[in-house]
Design a protein around this motif. Structure first.
Motif, PDB file in Angstrom:
ATOM      1  N   GLY A   5      18.290  -3.856   4.509  1.00 19.11           N
ATOM      2  CA  GLY A   5      18.288  -4.086   5.945  1.00 19.11           C
ATOM      3  C   GLY A   5      18.206  -5.568   6.299  1.00 19.11           C
ATOM      4  O   GLY A   5      17.875  -6.421   5.468  1.00 19.11           O
TER       5      GLY A   5
ATOM      6  N   GLU B 107      16.286  -0.969  13.991  1.00 17.91           N
ATOM      7  CA  GLU B 107      15.244  -0.081  13.475  1.00 17.91           C
ATOM      8  C   GLU B 107      15.823   1.258  13.013  1.00 17.91           C
ATOM      9  O   GLU B 107      15.138   2.031  12.342  1.00 17.91           O
ATOM     10  CB  GLU B 107      14.190   0.153  14.557  1.00 17.91           C
ATOM     11  CG  GLU B 107      13.382  -1.101  14.902  1.00 17.91           C
ATOM     12  CD  GLU B 107      12.358  -0.835  15.979  1.00 17.91           C
ATOM     13  OE1 GLU B 107      12.546   0.131  16.748  1.00 17.91           O
ATOM     14  OE2 GLU B 107      11.368  -1.588  16.061  1.00 17.91           O
ATOM     15  N   LYS B 108      17.065   1.528  13.364  1.00 20.70           N
ATOM     16  CA  LYS B 108      17.724   2.777  12.969  1.00 20.70           C
ATOM     17  C   LYS B 108      18.621   2.515  11.771  1.00 20.70           C
ATOM     18  O   LYS B 108      19.003   1.386  11.487  1.00 20.70           O
ATOM     19  CB  LYS B 108      18.562   3.324  14.138  1.00 20.70           C
ATOM     20  CG  LYS B 108      17.744   3.643  15.383  1.00 20.70           C
ATOM     21  CD  LYS B 108      18.649   4.138  16.503  1.00 20.70           C
ATOM     22  CE  LYS B 108      17.834   4.438  17.752  1.00 20.70           C
ATOM     23  NZ  LYS B 108      18.697   4.923  18.866  1.00 20.70           N
ATOM     24  N   GLU B 109      18.985   3.611  11.083  1.00 18.30           N
ATOM     25  CA  GLU B 109      19.913   3.475   9.962  1.00 18.30           C
ATOM     26  C   GLU B 109      21.300   3.128  10.493  1.00 18.30           C
ATOM     27  O   GLU B 109      21.716   3.611  11.545  1.00 18.30           O
ATOM     28  CB  GLU B 109      19.972   4.780   9.162  1.00 18.30           C
ATOM     29  CG  GLU B 109      18.684   5.075   8.402  1.00 18.30           C
ATOM     30  CD  GLU B 109      18.842   6.267   7.486  1.00 18.30           C
ATOM     31  OE1 GLU B 109      19.950   6.859   7.465  1.00 18.30           O
ATOM     32  OE2 GLU B 109      17.864   6.611   6.799  1.00 18.30           O
TER      33      GLU B 109
ATOM     34  N   LYS C  13      24.219   1.170  -0.991  1.00 15.21           N
ATOM     35  CA  LYS C  13      23.162   0.890  -0.026  1.00 15.21           C
ATOM     36  C   LYS C  13      22.914  -0.623  -0.004  1.00 15.21           C
ATOM     37  O   LYS C  13      22.758  -1.246  -1.048  1.00 15.21           O
ATOM     38  CB  LYS C  13      21.872   1.614  -0.387  1.00 15.21           C
ATOM     39  CG  LYS C  13      21.926   3.117  -0.202  1.00 15.21           C
ATOM     40  CD  LYS C  13      21.821   3.505   1.275  1.00 15.21           C
ATOM     41  CE  LYS C  13      21.685   5.012   1.431  1.00 15.21           C
ATOM     42  NZ  LYS C  13      21.572   5.399   2.848  1.00 15.21           N
TER      43      LYS C  13
ATOM     44  N   ASN D 262      16.323  -0.993   8.693  1.00 15.56           N
ATOM     45  CA  ASN D 262      16.568   0.033   7.673  1.00 15.56           C
ATOM     46  C   ASN D 262      17.799  -0.322   6.851  1.00 15.56           C
ATOM     47  O   ASN D 262      18.681  -1.069   7.315  1.00 15.56           O
ATOM     48  CB  ASN D 262      16.755   1.395   8.332  1.00 15.56           C
ATOM     49  CG  ASN D 262      15.417   1.992   8.769  1.00 15.56           C
ATOM     50  OD1 ASN D 262      14.400   1.809   8.099  1.00 15.56           O
ATOM     51  ND2 ASN D 262      15.424   2.691   9.902  1.00 15.56           N
TER      52      ASN D 262
END
Length: 844
Positions: free
Chosen positions: A615, A656-658, A612, A582
């Motif tokens: 990922g 897989e997580k922010e 931002k 992410n």
């Protein structure tokens, strides 16, 4: 008078002919320079004719060029041409594609081959068509017929009485506790062995094809060598009484029974003593080939290597080579091969060999015990073992667990040692076995089809199978320290390799590794023609399945596949894509108090500085560098709330997580002193119409980071303000800023042209233009050209000059025309003079 006239006419004709010839010569003449150039061109392109040169050839007879003596030995390569005869040069080869046959045997004392043969003493050559009486006459005075039995010849061989019955082909050695010294001392034994055939080169045997049996009657001691004792007796079937021979002081058995292709029985060979023998090369080469029955050879009494000096080396090169009918060999229990350096081709071509055992072993005739067991071999000194077992096509079990192949690897002496063993099903390997040399790409040539599995903690019927290798993989992957084991060729089909891969940035397949750095690859195996169980896709963290390939064929399914086993290796590829984590949030903060409370740093729009970041691909890492911010100093970096060491970068991996990265700064102290303030980037104020044209000069505002600025609209004649910018007031920052005021023209009927420049371009008057052209003409006069379309202003003289120039021919051209005109003019002048002269003659 008529004569005189005729003479005059004749003279006129000659004169006119000469003038015409001269004219024609002048017309055809070429300038010298052109002629020379043409000649040179002819020389440069014309090929020189060559004459065939006869070469004198000197011929020399092959027989005259041959020399006797010891042949060169290539060290360890298996040799060719097993039927070499006396006086011939040794035929050696270094070809790696096929082993050689035969051995080097030369020298004046060598025994002849079958057909016609030469007596070793008298030098006479026999003719197969002669009678026994004729042969007897050729044998010499040393040969006599037995008085009681005239069919028996008697003689003395190396001081020992011998007899020979030509009709029966029986040769008998009458030993009577006698001793034969074939060499003076041990230091010359090997040289002697390589140069001559020590025994049975006697005065009785003329046609060696007729010898069928050799008998030893009575004790006989031999010191030195038994070099080629029975060599090339092609019809010899039986040897008896070898137990009467004392060979405890024999140093060489080189080629002792070589080429005895019909030999079926050797009684007493198990009593021979080879404890001091250092050369057993070619000892049984090409024996037993024409035997009707399979042969079992008992060598249990040889005591190989037990009494060898420490500095001596032993060779067993091609010892049993070509014994295609030999079924089993019994070696002595007491055997020391620690000083053997060469076993090249030792069992090469023993196509029926199934058993090599020891006296204490179980019955080798029992199929359950048929195996080649060399577990008692010490090969610490072994340098050459090329083609050692190659061609043993019926061999099923091979035990070489005791083999140390480290020296053979260094000398590159392992080539095809295990080649062409189609029936091999069991292979016992030890810690010091080595099968592949990387730098030379040399290996033992194991090419037996199927899948090898390790027995491990299981049994031969139910092996552990932690390793499943093809023959190629067994050679390439075997590591003695970790892989020594008993290997069973459990399946006839070749193994299928299962690969889990992903595509890198260049599109190449790379193995997927687990947390311990090992691949997920494995092997499935089965019999040829059978289909495997379904092979399923694996769930691997950080990857998503993309496609499945069997060899190079893409499958329709992406969850499982089944494969049919064949006689070739196959590969299954599960191809994955690497997952992308992410996005990562990056915050720019600063401390507001000593308790660790933070606030966001504002950007030029007075909004918190944040961004931002894409990922990270699984397996990769990304470095995020903090921005330099005027007036602030980076003090701390947090990743997902955890403080990181250092402040130069944040290294973020896949998740897989922010994820969140906080760059935390402190404000620099300025003490209200401008010298401590940070100079900000300029703010530029623009004044434009609605078409983007600048209608008033820009204004530039300067200041320090954090200070406020204020801008205002201008009164511009003919325009009215249409749009006031949102950032008309704000704060200076480290980034340049633009403030734009938009106006509209008061007179809306005359909409300005967006392509029209702000400042109109002045058009020069016609007079000024003409005056300017006159000045340019004076400065830059027009150059003369050869064009026919010249302006009249250039004048007639200029045109005439150009015409004259154009009329001139190029250099070296039309020279024939000039010469022709000259010749015609000369001819006219001469004609006029001749006419005048003739007229004058007539007047006279």
């Amino acid at each position: 008078m008529n004569t005189h006239k005729n003479a005059n006419k004749q003279g006129e004709k000659i004169l006119l002919g000469g003038v015409a010839a001269a004219a024609l010569g002048l017309i055809n003449a070429k300038p010298q320079t052109v002629k020379a150039a043409n000649q040179n061109g002819t020389r440069a392109t014309k090929k020189t004719a060559r004459r065939a040169v006869k070469t004198k050839l000197n011929y020399q007879s092959e027989t005259g060029s041959e020399t006797e003596g010891e042949a060169a030995d290539d060290g360890h390569t298996v040799q060719n041409n097993s039927s070499q005869t006396a006086g011939s040069e040794a035929n050696t080869s270094t070809s790696s594609s096929a082993p050689e046959t035969g051995k080097e045997q030369t020298g004046a004392n060598s025994n002849p081959a079958s057909g016609s043969s030469q007596d070793a003493i008298t030098g006479n050559t026999s003719d197969p068509s002669t009678t026994d009486n004729t042969k007897t006459e050729k044998l010499g005075k040393a040969v006599k017929r037995d008085n009681e039995n005239p069919t028996i010849l008697t003689g003395v061989w190396l001081g020992v009485d011998v007899t020979y019955q030509p009709g029966l082909g029986i040769f008998t050695v009458k030993g009577n506790n006698q001793t034969i010294n074939t060499v003076n001392d041990r230091s010359t034994s090997i040289i002697q062995a390589k140069k001559s055939r020590d025994l049975l080169a006697d005065p009785l045997i003329v046609d060696r094809n007729q010898v069928r049996e050799v008998r030893f009657e009575g004790p006989l001691t031999i010191n030195g060598t038994v070099q080629s004792m029975f060599d090339t007796l092609p019809n010899l079937t039986t040897v008896t009484g070898l137990e009467n021979l004392n060979t405890s002081n024999v140093y060489s058995m080189y080629g002792m029974f070589a080429n005895c292709s019909s030999l079926r029985s050797v009684e007493g060979i198990n009593k021979l003593d080879a404890s001091k023998v250092t050369d057993m090369s070619y000892m049984f080469e090409n024996c037993f080939e024409n035997s009707k029955d399979l042969i079992n050879l008992d060598l249990s009494g040889l005591n190989i290597g037990l009494n060898i000096n420490k500095n001596d080396t032993i060779t067993m090169k091609e010892m049993f080579r070509g014994c295609s009918k030999l079924k089993s060999i019994i070696l002595p229990d007491k055997i020391d091969t620690s000083q053997v350096t060469d076993m090249t081709g030792m069992f090469y071509g023993c196509s029926n060999l199934v058993s090599v055992s020891y006296p204490s072993s179980d019955n080798p005739e029992d199929p359950a015990n048929q195996k080649v067991d060399l577990s008692k071999f010490n090969t610490n000194s072994l340098k050459y073992m090329d083609y050692m077992f190659s061609g043993c096509t019926r061999l099923t079990t091979l035990n070489i667990a005791s083999f140390d192949m480290s020296k053979a690897i260094k000398t590159n002496g392992i080539m095809n040692a295990l080649n062409n063993l189609p029936d091999l099903r069991k292979l016992v390997l030890g810690k010091n076995c080595k099968f592949y040399r990387n730098d030379t790409n040399t290996n033992v040539g194991l090419d037996t089809p199927g899948t090898w599995v390790n027995v491990g903690n299981g049994t031969e019927k139910k092996p552990q199978m932690s390793k499943k290798w093809s023959s190629i993989d067994l050679m390439n992957n075997y590591n003695g320290e970790t892989d020594h084991d008993t290997y069973i060729r459990f399946y006839d089909g070749y193994p299928v390799k299962i690969h889990y891969v992903y595509l890198d940035k260049e599109g190449k397949r790379q193995p997927i590794l687990d947390k311990d750095g090992k691949s997920y690859d494995y092997v499935v195996a089965g019999d040829n023609g059978k289909t495997s169980d379904p092979i399923n896709t694996r769930n691997i963290y950080g990857y998503t399945i993309n496609s499945i390939f069997v060899n190079n064929d893409k499958q329709s399914s992406t969850d499982k596949v089944a494969v049919t086993f064949t006689d070739q290796e196959q590969n299954v590829y599960f191809v994955y894509d690497r997952a992308t984590g992410n996005p990562i949030t990056v915050n720019y903060l600063y401390y507001v108090d000593d308790k660790g409370h933070t606030k966001p740093i504002l950007d030029k729009d007075n909004k918190p500085m944040t961004e931002k970041v894409d990922g990270v691909l699984y397996g990769d890492q990304k470095d995020i560098i903090p921005k330099p911010i005027p007036g602030y100093t980076i003090k701390q970096i947090n990743i997902n709330g955890a403080t990181q060491p250092g402040t130069n970068k944040a290294t973020v991996g896949y998740s897989e997580k922010e994820q969140t990265v906080d760059f935390i700064y402190t404000k620099n102290q300025n003490n209200n002193n401008e010298t401590n303030k940070v100079k900000a980037a300029d703010v530029t104020v623009h004044y434009k119409d609605e078409f983007g044209n600048t209608i008033a000069p820009d204004e530039i505002l300067s200041g320090y980071v954090g200070d406020g600025y204020t801008t205002g609209a201008k009164n511009i004649s003919g325009y009215t303000l249409k749009t006031r910018p949102d950032n008309a007031t704000g704060f200076f920052s480290t980034s340049p800023q633009d403030v734009t005021y938009i106006y509209t023209k008061i007179d809306t009927n005359n909409t300005p042209n967006i392509n029209e420049p702000n400042t109109p371009t002045k058009i020069p008057k016609e007079n000024n233009r003409k005056e300017k052209n006159k000045k340019e003409k004076k400065k830059n006069p027009i150059k003369q050209t050869t064009s026919s379309n010249l302006p009249k202003k250039q004048g007639n003289s200029s045109v005439a000059k150009n015409q004259k120039t154009a009329a001139l021919p190029q250099t070296g051209t039309n020279k024939h025309s000039s010469l022709a005109m000259l010749a015609l003019g000369s001819l006219t002048l001469i004609g006029a003079l001749s006419a005048a002269w003739f007229s004058r003659k007539k007047i006279k």
